[in-house]
Write a protein that holds these residues in place. Structure first.
Motif, PDB file in Angstrom:
ATOM      1  N   TYR A   4     -12.956  58.940   7.177  1.00  0.00           N
ATOM      2  CA  TYR A   4     -12.321  58.909   5.869  1.00  0.00           C
ATOM      3  C   TYR A   4     -11.231  59.967   5.814  1.00  0.00           C
ATOM      4  O   TYR A   4     -11.284  60.965   6.522  1.00  0.00           O
ATOM      5  CB  TYR A   4     -13.362  59.142   4.775  1.00  0.00           C
ATOM      6  N   ASN A   5     -10.248  59.737   4.964  1.00  0.00           N
ATOM      7  CA  ASN A   5      -9.141  60.680   4.816  1.00  0.00           C
ATOM      8  C   ASN A   5      -9.163  61.424   3.490  1.00  0.00           C
ATOM      9  O   ASN A   5      -8.753  62.571   3.417  1.00  0.00           O
ATOM     10  CB  ASN A   5      -7.804  59.938   4.925  1.00  0.00           C
ATOM     11  N   ASN A   6      -9.614  60.743   2.439  1.00  0.00           N
ATOM     12  CA  ASN A   6      -9.507  61.293   1.096  1.00  0.00           C
ATOM     13  C   ASN A   6     -10.769  60.923   0.320  1.00  0.00           C
ATOM     14  O   ASN A   6     -10.974  59.761  -0.019  1.00  0.00           O
ATOM     15  CB  ASN A   6      -8.252  60.727   0.426  1.00  0.00           C
ATOM     16  N   ILE A   7     -11.589  61.928   0.036  1.00  0.00           N
ATOM     17  CA  ILE A   7     -12.902  61.710  -0.573  1.00  0.00           C
ATOM     18  C   ILE A   7     -12.938  62.301  -1.976  1.00  0.00           C
ATOM     19  O   ILE A   7     -12.592  63.469  -2.178  1.00  0.00           O
ATOM     20  CB  ILE A   7     -14.013  62.357   0.289  1.00  0.00           C
ATOM     21  N   LEU A   8     -13.358  61.484  -2.930  1.00  0.00           N
ATOM     22  CA  LEU A   8     -13.568  61.946  -4.306  1.00  0.00           C
ATOM     23  C   LEU A   8     -15.061  62.114  -4.527  1.00  0.00           C
ATOM     24  O   LEU A   8     -15.838  61.193  -4.278  1.00  0.00           O
ATOM     25  CB  LEU A   8     -13.009  60.942  -5.316  1.00  0.00           C
ATOM     26  N   VAL A   9     -15.448  63.287  -4.995  1.00  0.00           N
ATOM     27  CA  VAL A   9     -16.857  63.582  -5.252  1.00  0.00           C
ATOM     28  C   VAL A   9     -17.065  63.672  -6.761  1.00  0.00           C
ATOM     29  O   VAL A   9     -16.500  64.543  -7.424  1.00  0.00           O
ATOM     30  CB  VAL A   9     -17.291  64.906  -4.586  1.00  0.00           C
ATOM     31  N   GLN A  91     -15.097  57.606 -20.077  1.00  0.00           N
ATOM     32  CA  GLN A  91     -16.286  56.907 -19.591  1.00  0.00           C
ATOM     33  C   GLN A  91     -16.389  57.184 -18.086  1.00  0.00           C
ATOM     34  O   GLN A  91     -15.433  56.931 -17.346  1.00  0.00           O
ATOM     35  CB  GLN A  91     -16.157  55.413 -19.904  1.00  0.00           C
ATOM     36  N   PRO A  92     -17.520  57.725 -17.595  1.00  0.00           N
ATOM     37  CA  PRO A  92     -17.596  58.194 -16.216  1.00  0.00           C
ATOM     38  C   PRO A  92     -17.167  57.193 -15.146  1.00  0.00           C
ATOM     39  O   PRO A  92     -16.304  57.516 -14.321  1.00  0.00           O
ATOM     40  CB  PRO A  92     -19.067  58.598 -16.059  1.00  0.00           C
ATOM     41  N   ALA A  93     -17.732  56.011 -15.107  1.00  0.00           N
ATOM     42  CA  ALA A  93     -17.388  55.067 -14.044  1.00  0.00           C
ATOM     43  C   ALA A  93     -15.906  54.695 -14.088  1.00  0.00           C
ATOM     44  O   ALA A  93     -15.221  54.677 -13.057  1.00  0.00           O
ATOM     45  CB  ALA A  93     -18.262  53.819 -14.131  1.00  0.00           C
ATOM     46  N   THR A  94     -15.386  54.438 -15.265  1.00  0.00           N
ATOM     47  CA  THR A  94     -13.982  54.063 -15.420  1.00  0.00           C
ATOM     48  C   THR A  94     -13.054  55.172 -14.938  1.00  0.00           C
ATOM     49  O   THR A  94     -12.081  54.922 -14.211  1.00  0.00           O
ATOM     50  CB  THR A  94     -13.673  53.743 -16.900  1.00  0.00           C
ATOM     51  N   GLU A  95     -13.342  56.400 -15.325  1.00  0.00           N
ATOM     52  CA  GLU A  95     -12.484  57.528 -14.952  1.00  0.00           C
ATOM     53  C   GLU A  95     -12.580  57.848 -13.462  1.00  0.00           C
ATOM     54  O   GLU A  95     -11.583  58.213 -12.838  1.00  0.00           O
ATOM     55  CB  GLU A  95     -12.795  58.758 -15.804  1.00  0.00           C
ATOM     56  N   ILE A  96     -13.764  57.714 -12.883  1.00  0.00           N
ATOM     57  CA  ILE A  96     -13.903  57.932 -11.437  1.00  0.00           C
ATOM     58  C   ILE A  96     -13.097  56.887 -10.681  1.00  0.00           C
ATOM     59  O   ILE A  96     -12.396  57.206  -9.720  1.00  0.00           O
ATOM     60  CB  ILE A  96     -15.392  57.947 -11.019  1.00  0.00           C
ATOM     61  N   HIS A  97     -13.165  55.628 -11.112  1.00  0.00           N
ATOM     62  CA  HIS A  97     -12.352  54.579 -10.474  1.00  0.00           C
ATOM     63  C   HIS A  97     -10.867  54.916 -10.569  1.00  0.00           C
ATOM     64  O   HIS A  97     -10.122  54.784  -9.587  1.00  0.00           O
ATOM     65  CB  HIS A  97     -12.592  53.215 -11.133  1.00  0.00           C
ATOM     66  N   ARG A  98     -10.426  55.337 -11.749  1.00  0.00           N
ATOM     67  CA  ARG A  98      -9.010  55.658 -11.952  1.00  0.00           C
ATOM     68  C   ARG A  98      -8.571  56.818 -11.076  1.00  0.00           C
ATOM     69  O   ARG A  98      -7.536  56.757 -10.407  1.00  0.00           O
ATOM     70  CB  ARG A  98      -8.749  55.974 -13.422  1.00  0.00           C
ATOM     71  N   LEU A  99      -9.362  57.883 -11.053  1.00  0.00           N
ATOM     72  CA  LEU A  99      -9.026  59.044 -10.236  1.00  0.00           C
ATOM     73  C   LEU A  99      -8.957  58.678  -8.752  1.00  0.00           C
ATOM     74  O   LEU A  99      -8.047  59.107  -8.040  1.00  0.00           O
ATOM     75  CB  LEU A  99     -10.043  60.173 -10.442  1.00  0.00           C
ATOM     76  N   GLU A 101      -8.377  55.741  -7.406  1.00  0.00           N
ATOM     77  CA  GLU A 101      -7.209  54.901  -7.149  1.00  0.00           C
ATOM     78  C   GLU A 101      -5.921  55.726  -7.182  1.00  0.00           C
ATOM     79  O   GLU A 101      -5.080  55.606  -6.292  1.00  0.00           O
ATOM     80  CB  GLU A 101      -7.134  53.772  -8.172  1.00  0.00           C
ATOM     81  N   ASP A 102      -5.775  56.571  -8.186  1.00  0.00           N
ATOM     82  CA  ASP A 102      -4.569  57.396  -8.315  1.00  0.00           C
ATOM     83  C   ASP A 102      -4.369  58.304  -7.104  1.00  0.00           C
ATOM     84  O   ASP A 102      -3.242  58.564  -6.698  1.00  0.00           O
ATOM     85  CB  ASP A 102      -4.620  58.253  -9.582  1.00  0.00           C
ATOM     86  N   GLY A 132     -17.500  48.749  -9.431  1.00  0.00           N
ATOM     87  CA  GLY A 132     -16.101  48.585  -9.798  1.00  0.00           C
ATOM     88  C   GLY A 132     -15.135  49.295  -8.872  1.00  0.00           C
ATOM     89  O   GLY A 132     -13.934  49.293  -9.107  1.00  0.00           O
ATOM     90  N   ALA A 133     -15.648  49.889  -7.826  1.00  0.00           N
ATOM     91  CA  ALA A 133     -14.802  50.693  -6.946  1.00  0.00           C
ATOM     92  C   ALA A 133     -13.964  49.833  -6.010  1.00  0.00           C
ATOM     93  O   ALA A 133     -14.408  48.788  -5.542  1.00  0.00           O
ATOM     94  CB  ALA A 133     -15.657  51.652  -6.130  1.00  0.00           C
ATOM     95  N   GLY A 134     -12.765  50.325  -5.730  1.00  0.00           N
ATOM     96  CA  GLY A 134     -11.879  49.657  -4.788  1.00  0.00           C
ATOM     97  C   GLY A 134     -11.972  50.246  -3.392  1.00  0.00           C
ATOM     98  O   GLY A 134     -11.177  49.911  -2.517  1.00  0.00           O
ATOM     99  N   CYS A 135     -12.938  51.140  -3.183  1.00  0.00           N
ATOM    100  CA  CYS A 135     -13.132  51.756  -1.871  1.00  0.00           C
ATOM    101  C   CYS A 135     -14.633  51.904  -1.628  1.00  0.00           C
ATOM    102  O   CYS A 135     -15.439  51.523  -2.466  1.00  0.00           O
ATOM    103  CB  CYS A 135     -12.435  53.126  -1.817  1.00  0.00           C
TER     104      CYS A 135
END
Length: 149
Positions: A4-9, A91-99, A101-102, A132-135
């Protein structure tokens, strides 16, 4: 499997968050990946609607400031810079998805408490992020502090 190159925790900042962060740091070290941290605070108005006849903005701001400080302390040992530490209202899931993706993340790491019964039927943040994740998403099973794995 490629690295992986870019991990969001995604962290809830509970005592068990260190288990999630440790696992993410391990994966990041193996892949030479960049780590970003996120804590999502649900607005108090989500929880209480318009039922409380008072301004909750000061309380909300205090919660956000406390979360920023806790996130900063969690990030310090891993040298994660401030621009990759996110405290977001929503909303946690929505914001995690947005972050994710961004930032072009290719992995999201979150904790899972292993809900049972009614909590399982109602879902959880981990379930919402997963569906809902794109990764890729890694749900780290967390254990109450002091409990053996």
């Amino acid at each position: 499997m490629s690295g992986y190159n870019n991990i969001l925790v995604g962290l809830d900042l509970s005592q068990e968050s260190t288990q999630v962060l440790d696992r993410a740091a391990e994966i990041a070290a193996q892949s030479d990946a960049q780590l970003s941290l996120a804590h999502i605070i649900e607005p108090l108005t989500f929880a209480y609607g318009g039922d409380i006849p008072m301004d909750l903005s000061e309380v909300q701001e205090q919660l956000q400031n406390q979360a920023k400080e806790q996130l900063r302390r969690a990030a310090a040992p891993l040298n994660i810079p401030a621009e990759r530490q996110h405290v977001v209202l929503g909303q946690p899931a929505t914001e995690i998805h947005r972050l994710a993706e961004d930032a072009g993340c290719d992995l999201i790491v979150i904790g899972s408490h292993g809900r049972h019964g009614l909590a399982l039927l109602l879902g959880s943040t981990a379930n919402g992020v997963l569906h809902g994740a794109g990764c890729d998403v890694l749900a780290v099973r967390v254990h109450p502090t002091g409990e053996s794995k």
